[in-house]
Scaffold this motif. Structure first.
Motif, short mmCIF file in Angstrom:
data_model
loop_
_atom_site.label_atom_id
_atom_site.label_comp_id
_atom_site.label_asym_id
_atom_site.label_seq_id
_atom_site.Cartn_x
_atom_site.Cartn_y
_atom_site.Cartn_z
N LYS A 1 0.86 -1.18 0.00
CA LYS A 1 0.00 0.00 0.00
C LYS A 1 0.90 1.23 0.00
CE LYS A 1 -3.71 -2.26 2.63
NZ LYS A 1 -4.51 -2.23 3.89
N THR A 2 0.64 2.14 -0.92
CA THR A 2 1.50 3.31 -1.04
C THR A 2 0.83 4.55 -0.45
OG1 THR A 2 0.64 3.81 -3.25
CG2 THR A 2 2.59 2.41 -3.11
N LYS A 3 1.66 5.47 0.01
CA LYS A 3 1.21 6.78 0.47
C LYS A 3 1.97 7.81 -0.35
CE LYS A 3 0.37 5.22 5.23
NZ LYS A 3 0.67 5.45 6.67
N GLY A 4 1.37 8.20 -1.49
CA GLY A 4 2.10 9.05 -2.42
C GLY A 4 3.25 8.25 -3.01
N ASP A 5 4.33 8.95 -3.36
CA ASP A 5 5.49 8.24 -3.90
C ASP A 5 6.64 8.20 -2.91
OD1 ASP A 5 6.17 10.89 -3.93
OD2 ASP A 5 6.95 10.91 -5.98
N LYS A 6 6.36 8.58 -1.65
CA LYS A 6 7.42 8.66 -0.64
C LYS A 6 7.33 7.58 0.43
CE LYS A 6 9.23 12.50 -2.28
NZ LYS A 6 10.57 12.51 -2.92
N GLN A 7 6.15 6.96 0.57
CA GLN A 7 5.97 5.97 1.62
C GLN A 7 5.23 4.76 1.09
OE1 GLN A 7 4.84 7.14 5.63
NE2 GLN A 7 5.01 9.30 5.09
N ALA A 8 5.50 3.63 1.71
CA ALA A 8 4.78 2.40 1.35
C ALA A 8 4.80 1.46 2.54
CB ALA A 8 5.43 1.73 0.14
N ILE A 9 3.75 0.67 2.65
CA ILE A 9 3.71 -0.41 3.63
C ILE A 9 3.59 -1.71 2.85
CG2 ILE A 9 2.40 -1.50 5.48
CD1 ILE A 9 1.68 1.26 6.50
N VAL A 10 4.58 -2.55 3.00
CA VAL A 10 4.62 -3.83 2.28
C VAL A 10 4.17 -4.93 3.23
CG1 VAL A 10 6.08 -5.50 1.08
CG2 VAL A 10 6.48 -3.04 0.78
N GLN A 11 3.17 -5.68 2.78
CA GLN A 11 2.67 -6.80 3.59
C GLN A 11 3.39 -8.08 3.19
OE1 GLN A 11 -0.06 -5.29 1.50
NE2 GLN A 11 -0.26 -3.63 2.97
N SER A 12 3.82 -8.83 4.19
CA SER A 12 4.49 -10.09 3.92
C SER A 12 4.09 -11.13 4.95
CB SER A 12 6.02 -9.90 3.91
OG SER A 12 6.49 -9.59 5.22
N GLU A 13 4.53 -12.33 4.72
CA GLU A 13 4.18 -13.44 5.61
C GLU A 13 5.36 -14.40 5.70
OE1 GLU A 13 0.03 -15.59 5.87
OE2 GLU A 13 1.25 -16.59 4.34
N ILE A 14 5.70 -14.76 6.92
CA ILE A 14 6.76 -15.75 7.12
C ILE A 14 6.12 -17.12 7.26
CG2 ILE A 14 8.63 -16.54 8.62
CD1 ILE A 14 9.05 -13.65 9.47
N LYS A 15 6.55 -18.04 6.41
CA LYS A 15 6.05 -19.41 6.46
C LYS A 15 7.13 -20.31 7.03
CE LYS A 15 2.75 -18.90 2.68
NZ LYS A 15 2.32 -19.37 1.34
N ARG B 1 4.41 -24.59 11.93
CA ARG B 1 3.89 -23.48 12.73
C ARG B 1 3.06 -22.54 11.87
NH1 ARG B 1 7.87 -18.97 15.54
NH2 ARG B 1 6.25 -17.43 16.04
N GLU B 2 2.08 -21.88 12.50
CA GLU B 2 1.23 -20.95 11.77
C GLU B 2 2.07 -19.80 11.20
OE1 GLU B 2 -2.18 -20.69 11.05
OE2 GLU B 2 -2.08 -22.82 11.56
N PRO B 3 1.76 -19.36 9.98
CA PRO B 3 2.51 -18.24 9.39
C PRO B 3 2.39 -16.98 10.24
CG PRO B 3 1.18 -19.35 7.73
CD PRO B 3 0.75 -19.90 9.06
N VAL B 4 3.40 -16.14 10.16
CA VAL B 4 3.43 -14.87 10.91
C VAL B 4 3.40 -13.72 9.91
CG1 VAL B 4 4.84 -13.38 12.38
CG2 VAL B 4 4.67 -15.83 12.88
N THR B 5 2.50 -12.78 10.13
CA THR B 5 2.42 -11.62 9.25
C THR B 5 3.44 -10.57 9.66
OG1 THR B 5 0.69 -10.61 10.62
CG2 THR B 5 -0.02 -11.96 8.77
N VAL B 6 4.09 -9.99 8.68
CA VAL B 6 5.08 -8.93 8.91
C VAL B 6 4.83 -7.81 7.91
CG1 VAL B 6 7.53 -8.33 9.00
CG2 VAL B 6 6.79 -10.63 9.69
N ASP B 7 4.61 -6.60 8.41
CA ASP B 7 4.44 -5.44 7.55
C ASP B 7 5.67 -4.54 7.68
OD1 ASP B 7 1.97 -6.38 6.88
OD2 ASP B 7 0.85 -4.99 8.17
N TRP B 8 6.09 -3.98 6.56
CA TRP B 8 7.28 -3.14 6.51
C TRP B 8 6.87 -1.72 6.13
CZ3 TRP B 8 12.14 -6.04 6.51
CH2 TRP B 8 11.96 -7.43 6.47
#
Length: 222
Positions: free
Chosen positions: A130-144, A149-156
């Protein structure tokens, strides 16, 4: 019968509409480009981090040095450290600030290298951005995990600095780590009557605990 006036009116309506559509398309393209760049950045950083942590042919000291180098390249440490001080940002002297930055960097390196030392070929998948203009972004990821074990969500949370993305914060299972540190650090200073040296002592103790492999209550404000 189509009159000249009708044509002019149509042009007068369609021209701004076309301009709006072009602007929307341009913004969407820019957002897609920013999102793709953000995802590529996280893929690169996570791959390098995994390579460092999982390389058991190196010593812990060597892994820490490599992780520190990665942190310096890919994380906005000054912004993170400043954010974590909250209302006490202007409290430290220049000497205290320099020591604080050094300790925060060492703290993060020690904690993460120790915490991830049992890494065994887990996989990080990029889910979206998800972007906020062209200067910021939040990247969603998942560790498997390979052990079931159940996957863990990690946002950057990424912020551009001099044209390049840098990590500002990481959210693991719903907790933004820089914000958690801000709560802890400000509590330490407040609980010690505004004494900034108390935070420096706190960080030194936490670093010693991480070095010994003790990550229990690692962020407690005591």
């Amino acid at each position: 019968m189509v009159t000249t006036l009708t044509i002019h009116r149509a042009r007068g309506f369609l021209a701004p509409l076309a301009l709006c559509m072009a602007l929307v398309a341009s913004a969407a393209q820019a957002a897609a480009s920013t999102g793709d760049a953000a995802k590529a950045f996280v893929e690169e950083v996570s791959a390098r981090a995994i390579d460092i942590i999982s390389d058991k042919t190196t010593t812990k000291t060597e892994r820490e040095a490599q992780f520190a180098k990665l942190l310096d390249e890919k994380a906005d440490m000054e912004r993170i450290a400043a954010f974590a001080l909250g209302q006490y940002l202007r409290t430290p002297t220049p000497e205290q600030k320099a020591e604080y930055l050094k300790l925060v960097r060492e703290f993060i390196v020690k904690v993460y290298v120790t915490r991830l030392s049992d890494y065994n070929d887990e996989k990080l998948d990029i889910l979206g951005a998800k972007t906020k203009g062209d200067k910021q972004a939040i990247v969603q990821s998942e560790i498997k995990f390979t052990n079931g074990r159940e996957p863990v969500t990690v946002d950057w949370w990424l912020i551009k600095n001099d044209g390049d993305f840098k990590i500002f914060d990481v959210n693991v299972v719903g907790i933004w780590l820089a914000q958690e540190q801000r709560s802890t650090f400000t509590s330490v200073i407040r609980n010690n009557g505004g004494d900034f040296n108390a935070l420096l002592d706190h960080l030194r103790k936490q670093i010693d605990k991480a070095e010994a492999g003790d990550l229990s209550d690692i962020t407690a404000a005591n």
